[in-house]
Design a protein around this motif. Structure first.
Motif, PDB file in Angstrom:
ATOM      1  N   GLY A  30       0.939  -1.629  -0.251  1.00 18.67           N
ATOM      2  CA  GLY A  30      -0.298  -0.028  -0.151  1.00 18.67           C
ATOM      3  C   GLY A  30       0.983   1.226   0.416  1.00 18.67           C
ATOM      4  O   GLY A  30       1.611   0.931  -0.891  1.00 18.67           O
ATOM      5  N   THR A  66       3.343   5.386  -2.711  1.00 13.77           N
ATOM      6  CA  THR A  66       4.789   5.244  -4.114  1.00 13.77           C
ATOM      7  C   THR A  66       4.340   3.784  -4.862  1.00 13.77           C
ATOM      8  O   THR A  66       4.727   4.292  -6.275  1.00 13.77           O
ATOM      9  N   ASP A  77      -0.362  -5.668   3.451  1.00 10.42           N
ATOM     10  CA  ASP A  77      -1.237  -4.902   5.279  1.00 10.42           C
ATOM     11  C   ASP A  77      -2.472  -4.525   4.277  1.00 10.42           C
ATOM     12  O   ASP A  77      -2.676  -3.911   3.170  1.00 10.42           O
ATOM     13  N   ARG A 121      -5.109  -0.854   6.057  1.00  9.52           N
ATOM     14  CA  ARG A 121      -5.837   0.156   7.260  1.00  9.52           C
ATOM     15  C   ARG A 121      -6.414  -0.423   7.193  1.00  9.52           C
ATOM     16  O   ARG A 121      -7.945  -0.791   6.943  1.00  9.52           O
ATOM     17  N   ASN A 144      -6.113   0.957   1.876  1.00  6.52           N
ATOM     18  CA  ASN A 144      -5.126   0.584   0.237  1.00  6.52           C
ATOM     19  C   ASN A 144      -5.548  -0.508  -1.134  1.00  6.52           C
ATOM     20  O   ASN A 144      -5.259  -0.264  -1.896  1.00  6.52           O
ATOM     21  N   GLY A 177       6.520  -1.548   0.369  1.00  6.89           N
ATOM     22  CA  GLY A 177       7.503  -0.453   0.811  1.00  6.89           C
ATOM     23  C   GLY A 177       7.979   0.108   1.637  1.00  6.89           C
ATOM     24  O   GLY A 177       8.370  -1.135   3.175  1.00  6.89           O
ATOM     25  N   GLY A 227       8.689   2.831   4.721  1.00  9.69           N
ATOM     26  CA  GLY A 227       8.433   4.302   5.854  1.00  9.69           C
ATOM     27  C   GLY A 227       9.352   4.831   6.279  1.00  9.69           C
ATOM     28  O   GLY A 227      10.489   4.469   6.516  1.00  9.69           O
ATOM     29  N   HIS A 281       9.494   0.588   9.403  1.00 15.36           N
ATOM     30  CA  HIS A 281       8.553  -0.051   8.473  1.00 15.36           C
ATOM     31  C   HIS A 281       8.274  -0.197   7.333  1.00 15.36           C
ATOM     32  O   HIS A 281       8.849   0.328   6.154  1.00 15.36           O
ATOM     33  N   THR A 282       7.848  -1.697   7.408  1.00 12.93           N
ATOM     34  CA  THR A 282       6.856  -2.478   5.918  1.00 12.93           C
ATOM     35  C   THR A 282       6.199  -2.829   6.248  1.00 12.93           C
ATOM     36  O   THR A 282       5.929  -3.490   7.679  1.00 12.93           O
ATOM     37  N   ALA A 283       5.224  -3.327   4.988  1.00 12.32           N
ATOM     38  CA  ALA A 283       3.751  -3.062   5.938  1.00 12.32           C
ATOM     39  C   ALA A 283       3.097  -2.348   6.337  1.00 12.32           C
ATOM     40  O   ALA A 283       3.658  -1.213   6.806  1.00 12.32           O
ATOM     41  N   LYS A 298      13.537   8.933   1.278  1.00 15.37           N
ATOM     42  CA  LYS A 298      13.578   7.880   2.239  1.00 15.37           C
ATOM     43  C   LYS A 298      15.142   7.497   2.070  1.00 15.37           C
ATOM     44  O   LYS A 298      15.695   6.886   2.214  1.00 15.37           O
TER      45      LYS A 298
END
Ligand code: 6PG
Length: 246
Positions: free
Chosen positions: A44, A47, A73, A75, A85, A145, A147, A151-153, A204
């Motif tokens: 999600g 990007t 993942d 929200r 997502n 992706g 953050g 974080h990922t997922a 990033k």
């Protein structure tokens, strides 16, 4: 298949999405050739939208009827919510391709009970992959992706789901957003045949240097994605890779 990690840097975001779309289709064709199907979990955030739009426009004739789409993942919002997502993927990809509705496995995130939503989605994975108790699915491809906090997922630093070792999907409390997110766990991410991290843009650059080169920091969630028997591919544009030693 020995685990490998590679980093691919493309000049621009547009080049990045082109290269990622080619890799998506390459892995897809290999999966369909070998098993008659391609199992992929989408990421999600903002990007990948460029990738999904390109897949819809450049690869509309891909064998989408052999593709089985999941979400790494989600929200805790209904599928119509701007934060969803699923909605982002629906608008940038699903609405534009001929993929059977039954091939798309959406997280039931409208459920007020996030643990029940996570358990429901885990049951969907277990049914689809015909898993016995204790077994984990092996996706052909998982897109991720990252953050700015690494974080990922929806596996955020210092969040409860980081230590989950038996469940496939959990409701993870994310303190900084004061909400639960529904996310795949590390055992699922690390059993994939291929994981692609997609990162674009100057915001990033610091975290990519930290995650890919800085051994001093305690491991961040994105650093714990290490496929045990698969390929790990970081696909970046120049702006995101600006602080990497090359
Ligand atoms: C989500 C994602 C999340 C995302 C990163 C990067 O639901 O937000 O799965 O892990 O990939 O936050 O987000 P951007 O692509 O928007 O920078």
């Amino acid at each position: 298949m020995p685990s490998t990690r590679s980093i691919e840097v493309l000049a621009t975001a547009a080049d990045l999405f082109h290269a990622a779309a080619e890799e998506f289709v390459r892995v897809g064709r290999a999966g369909i050739g070998a098993q008659g199907r391609f199992t992929v979990a989408l990421s999600g955030g903002s990007t990948p939208k460029g990738l999904y739009s390109l897949l819809a426009s450049k690869y509309a004739d891909f064998a989408w009827n052999r593709v089985f789409l999941f979400f790494g993942d989600e929200r805790h919002v209904p599928p119509t919510d701007p934060e969803s997502n699923y909605r982002m993927v629906e608008e940038s990809l699903l609405a534009k391709i001929a993929i059977p509705a039954e091939n798309v496995f959406r997280v039931p995130a409208e459920n007020p009970d996030t643990s029940a939503a996570a358990a429901d989605y885990e049951a969907q994975l277990r049914r689809f992959f015909e898993l016995r108790p204790g077994e984990f699915p092996r996706f052909d491809l998982i897109l991720l992706g990252m953050g700015p906090d690494g974080h990922t997922a929806s596996l955020f630093p210092d969040s409860p789901a980081l230590d989950e070792q038996s469940r496939l999907v959990v409701a993870n409390w994310v303190a900084k957003f004061n909400t639960h997110r529904i996310t795949f766990t590390f055992p699922v991410l690390n059993r994939a045949a291929e994981v692609i991290f997609l990162a674009s843009g100057p915001d990033k650059a610091d975290i990519l240097h930290q995650v890919l080169e800085d051994k001093s920091t305690p491991s961040l969630p994105s650093q714990r994605v290490q496929p045990s028997d698969g390929k790990l591919l970081w696909m970046l544009d120049e702006a995101a890779a600006a602080k990497l030693t090359r």
